[in-house]
Design an enzyme around this catalytic site. Structure first.
Site, PDB file in Angstrom:
ATOM      1  N   TYR A  57      10.297  -0.138   0.388  1.00 41.87           N
ATOM      2  CA  TYR A  57       8.965  -0.724   0.257  1.00 41.87           C
ATOM      3  C   TYR A  57       8.200  -0.017  -0.864  1.00 41.87           C
ATOM      4  O   TYR A  57       7.703   1.093  -0.711  1.00 41.87           O
ATOM      5  CB  TYR A  57       8.188  -0.618   1.566  1.00 41.87           C
ATOM      6  CG  TYR A  57       8.851  -1.294   2.747  1.00 41.87           C
ATOM      7  CD1 TYR A  57       9.863  -2.241   2.569  1.00 41.87           C
ATOM      8  CD2 TYR A  57       8.476  -0.989   4.045  1.00 41.87           C
ATOM      9  CE1 TYR A  57      10.475  -2.869   3.653  1.00 41.87           C
ATOM     10  CE2 TYR A  57       9.081  -1.615   5.138  1.00 41.87           C
ATOM     11  CZ  TYR A  57      10.074  -2.538   4.937  1.00 41.87           C
ATOM     12  OH  TYR A  57      10.675  -3.152   6.018  1.00 41.87           O
ATOM     13  N   TYR A 220       9.688  -8.033  13.348  1.00 39.73           N
ATOM     14  CA  TYR A 220       8.925  -8.144  12.107  1.00 39.73           C
ATOM     15  C   TYR A 220       8.695  -9.612  11.770  1.00 39.73           C
ATOM     16  O   TYR A 220       9.319 -10.505  12.352  1.00 39.73           O
ATOM     17  CB  TYR A 220       9.611  -7.408  10.954  1.00 39.73           C
ATOM     18  CG  TYR A 220      10.943  -7.941  10.481  1.00 39.73           C
ATOM     19  CD1 TYR A 220      11.024  -8.997   9.571  1.00 39.73           C
ATOM     20  CD2 TYR A 220      12.144  -7.356  10.894  1.00 39.73           C
ATOM     21  CE1 TYR A 220      12.245  -9.462   9.104  1.00 39.73           C
ATOM     22  CE2 TYR A 220      13.370  -7.812  10.437  1.00 39.73           C
ATOM     23  CZ  TYR A 220      13.412  -8.873   9.545  1.00 39.73           C
ATOM     24  OH  TYR A 220      14.623  -9.339   9.079  1.00 39.73           O
ATOM     25  N   ARG A 244       6.355 -15.163  -1.271  1.00 33.97           N
ATOM     26  CA  ARG A 244       6.102 -16.153  -0.222  1.00 33.97           C
ATOM     27  C   ARG A 244       6.055 -17.580  -0.758  1.00 33.97           C
ATOM     28  O   ARG A 244       6.183 -18.540   0.024  1.00 33.97           O
ATOM     29  CB  ARG A 244       4.808 -15.802   0.510  1.00 33.97           C
ATOM     30  CG  ARG A 244       4.928 -14.541   1.358  1.00 33.97           C
ATOM     31  CD  ARG A 244       3.600 -14.122   1.940  1.00 33.97           C
ATOM     32  NE  ARG A 244       2.666 -13.681   0.915  1.00 33.97           N
ATOM     33  CZ  ARG A 244       1.418 -13.306   1.166  1.00 33.97           C
ATOM     34  NH1 ARG A 244       0.961 -13.333   2.410  1.00 33.97           N
ATOM     35  NH2 ARG A 244       0.635 -12.887   0.190  1.00 33.97           N
ATOM     36  N   GLY A 294       1.445  -6.312   9.508  1.00 37.34           N
ATOM     37  CA  GLY A 294       1.056  -5.755   8.217  1.00 37.34           C
ATOM     38  C   GLY A 294      -0.445  -5.836   8.004  1.00 37.34           C
ATOM     39  O   GLY A 294      -1.124  -6.717   8.538  1.00 37.34           O
ATOM     40  N   GLN A 300      -8.180  -5.959   8.109  1.00 34.34           N
ATOM     41  CA  GLN A 300      -6.981  -6.565   8.679  1.00 34.34           C
ATOM     42  C   GLN A 300      -6.365  -5.659   9.737  1.00 34.34           C
ATOM     43  O   GLN A 300      -5.901  -6.130  10.779  1.00 34.34           O
ATOM     44  CB  GLN A 300      -5.961  -6.862   7.577  1.00 34.34           C
ATOM     45  CG  GLN A 300      -6.367  -7.971   6.633  1.00 34.34           C
ATOM     46  CD  GLN A 300      -5.378  -8.152   5.487  1.00 34.34           C
ATOM     47  OE1 GLN A 300      -4.405  -7.420   5.366  1.00 34.34           O
ATOM     48  NE2 GLN A 300      -5.647  -9.131   4.633  1.00 34.34           N
TER      49      GLN A 300
END
Length: 328
Positions: A57, A220, A244, A294, A300
């Site tokens: 990541y 996930y 995405r 996430g 968030q």
């Protein structure tokens, strides 16, 4: 927040765990460091004690930012989950199984699945340094490597447990037959797999197997990389380099949009967001131990943490499942 025992280990993880893929930046259209670190602080401040990351990541960036974010905090109250087995820097000397070509600042990096004993030990030392800690709570094989005997990988993790460098060993993206093979050498604490309202394939075999053998399931993409937040249908635009754009094409977006419109009133009646409803639904499904969520900023992260406070009645669950059945 609810805390759950992971498989046969002594680890207790927060049911909502901070998923740190996006803060690495690569494949997600970049990131803001201050926002990323603030998201970790906000998670910790609101009961999310577990953080899941991986060397891949951000090519080490995610782990480094986590290390910076937890510096000076009580390490015994934080569970660090990381991975190994994806090599992009050429240190595998062409060994392993080619996975795909990644891009970093315009440079193409061939990524290999590589889980040899030597590589496991090497990667753990690098992760410990980036995370600024002397042990990892849960070490996970990121993806199966067909070129390395499973027993060799498991033996490497068993050695790391004996050395005190990791507290527990797990895998990610393993099938039931692969779990069976791995468990012959080392009882696996967990398997991290994809699972969501739109992807429930693990319910058929992996969930029953894991429950029977006392292995945790860490899931996930419960939000399908943001699709189930509903924001995509209201805002629509993603950056050109956001992966995405292609990922969402696998779904019947019109059906997904209709489904979300049907269940959103359930969330609104609770004063909750659609995202919180989806996270809580995922967390209460049979066999699911931990849900990765996430967060790229503090807001968030706080929203994710508060999802576990939502109550979903049996009638509401029945309604959601009825609407899910219409997705086909």
């Amino acid at each position: 927040m609810e805390y759950r025992k992971l498989g046969n280990t002594e680890l207790e993880l927060s049911a909502i765990t901070h998923g740190a893929f996006a803060i690495g930046g690569n494949m997600w259209g970049g990131n803001e460091k201050e926002d990323s670190i603030n998201s970790i602080h906000a998670s910790l401040d609101h009961g999310v004690t577990s953080i899941d990351t991986a060397p891949f990541y951000g090519f080490g960036l995610s782990e480094e930012m986590i290390g910076e974010a937890i510096k000076g905090k009580d390490r015994s109250k934080i569970q660090l989950l990381t991975k190994f087995g994806l090599v992009w820097d050429g240190s595998n000397n062409g060994k392993g199984e080619f996975f795909f070509d990644a891009e970093d600042e315009g440079k193409i990096l061939p990524v290999y699945k590589y889980a040899s004993k030597a590589n496991v030990i090497k990667e753990v030392e690098e992760s410990l340094k980036r995370l600024g800690t002397d042990y990892i709570d849960l070490l996970q094989l990121h993806w199966p490597d067909s070129t390395t005997p499973v027993c060799e990988t498991m033996e490497a993790m068993e050695l790391l447990i004996q050395q005190g460098k990791i507290r527990a060993a797990g895998v990610s993206n393993y099938s039931v037959p692969q779990m069976q093979e791995g468990n012959r050498t080392l009882h696996l604490a967990s398997n991290q797999v994809a699972y969501s309202m739109l992807n429930r394939s693990i319910e058929t075999d992996l969930v029953p197997y894991s429950v029977e053998h006392n292995s945790g399931i860490i899931v996930y993409s419960p939000m399908e990389r943001g699709l189930l937040t509903g924001k995509y249908f209201k805002e629509g635009q993603l950056r050109d380099n956001d992966h995405r754009n292609g990922y969402f094409s696998q779904f019947d977006l019109n059906k997904v949009k209709t489904f979300l419109e049907k269940i959103e009133p359930v969330a609104q009646e609770k004063g909750a967001t659609l995202s919180q409803l989806v996270l809580k639904w995922t967390a209460i499904q049979p066999g699911i131990t931990v849900v990765l969520a996430g967060a790229r900023n503090a807001q968030q992260a706080i929203e994710n943490a508060k999802a576990m406070a939502i109550e979903i009645s049996q009638n509401e669950l029945d309604f959601i499942h009825s609407e899910l059945s219409k997705l086909g």
